[in-house]
Design a protein around this motif. Structure first.
Motif, mmCIF file in Angstrom:
data_model
loop_
_atom_site.group_PDB
_atom_site.id
_atom_site.type_symbol
_atom_site.label_atom_id
_atom_site.label_comp_id
_atom_site.label_asym_id
_atom_site.label_seq_id
_atom_site.Cartn_x
_atom_site.Cartn_y
_atom_site.Cartn_z
ATOM 1 N N SER A 2 0.837 -1.197 0.000
ATOM 2 C CA SER A 2 0.000 0.000 0.000
ATOM 3 C C SER A 2 0.876 1.253 0.000
ATOM 4 C CB SER A 2 -0.911 0.006 1.231
ATOM 5 O OG SER A 2 -0.139 0.164 2.412
ATOM 6 N N SER A 3 0.252 2.390 -0.287
ATOM 7 C CA SER A 3 0.966 3.663 -0.242
ATOM 8 C C SER A 3 1.490 3.942 1.161
ATOM 9 C CB SER A 3 0.043 4.798 -0.690
ATOM 10 O OG SER A 3 -0.355 4.626 -2.029
ATOM 11 N N ARG A 4 0.705 3.526 2.161
ATOM 12 C CA ARG A 4 1.138 3.721 3.561
ATOM 13 C C ARG A 4 2.418 2.943 3.834
ATOM 14 N NH1 ARG A 4 0.418 0.998 8.387
ATOM 15 N NH2 ARG A 4 0.287 2.330 10.265
ATOM 16 N N LEU A 6 4.598 1.993 1.680
ATOM 17 C CA LEU A 6 5.684 2.579 0.903
ATOM 18 C C LEU A 6 6.289 3.787 1.622
ATOM 19 C CD1 LEU A 6 7.267 2.571 -1.760
ATOM 20 C CD2 LEU A 6 5.492 4.054 -2.722
#
Length: 211
Positions: A2-4, A6
């Motif tokens: 997820s972007s989190r 990353l």
């Protein structure tokens, strides 16, 4: 991933060489940036940037100030003017407008019926065209410069003019009620139409008082 995940992964990698027990306060941050770009003439730069923000700039010496203030109020047909408790009496010596004292019972509703306000300032920033008021006796409470539709602010030059915001901060007391003014009150709607007077005076007139 997820972007989190990353973002957190990048943070962990950036902190990989930081000791576990180290706190931000343990490492001094160098502040060796320039405090000013040293303009050739700070007063002229202030005047230029004030005008760019649609403030009206005037110039006067001590002898001419009372007459100038009287003319500015008369041009607005001002019958009443709010006066901070420490404003020099001679600044308003030539006007016939009725003085309204800045007292605790001066409510926003009563202020809304006042035509103008005249104040001094704490410091003016040349690079940003900003006036800073700190509630000193010649400036009064914050509300008197936010409600009346016409504000005349007197800046003593060159003594109250600094080049930059860092220089201004060095002069100010952070526990005082600071009001930063860059031109008349204004905002823009979703179509970028400028509307003045939403959060304060529609007209800001700045007098550069040569000391």
């Amino acid at each position: 991933m997820s972007s989190r995940d990353l973002v957190l992964g990048r943070i962990r990698r950036a902190l990989a060489d930081v000791p576990r027990g180290e706190r931000p306060d343990d490492v001094p941050v160098p502040r060796d940036y320039l405090a000013t770009h040293s303009p050739a003439d700070a007063v002229e730069l202030l005047a230029e940037n004030l005008a760019d923000y649609r403030a009206v700039v005037h110039r006067a010496d001590a002898a001419g100030l009372p007459g100038l203030v009287a003319r500015l109020l008369a041009a607005r047909d001002a019958e009443t003017v709010v006066v901070p408790p420490g404003l020099p009496e001679e600044w308003l010596a030539a006007t016939t407008a009725a003085r309204v004292a800045d007292t605790a019972d001066l409510t926003p509703r009563r202020l809304d019926a006042v035509d103008s306000v005249v104040t001094g300032c704490a410091v003016a920033v040349a690079e940003t065209g900003t006036l800073v008021l700190d509630g000193s006796p010649d400036q009064g409470r914050r509300r008197i410069t936010l409600v009346p539709d016409h504000h005349v602010c007197v800046v003593r030059v060159p003594g109250q003019v600094v080049d930059s915001v860092p220089q201004a901060l060095a002069r100010l007391v952070p526990t005082r009620p600071l009001t930063w003014i860059s031109g008349p009150s204004a905002t823009s709607d979703i179509e970028l139409d400028r509307v003045e007077g939403v959060h304060g005076p529609r007209t800001l007139e700045v007098v550069l008082l040569r000391e």
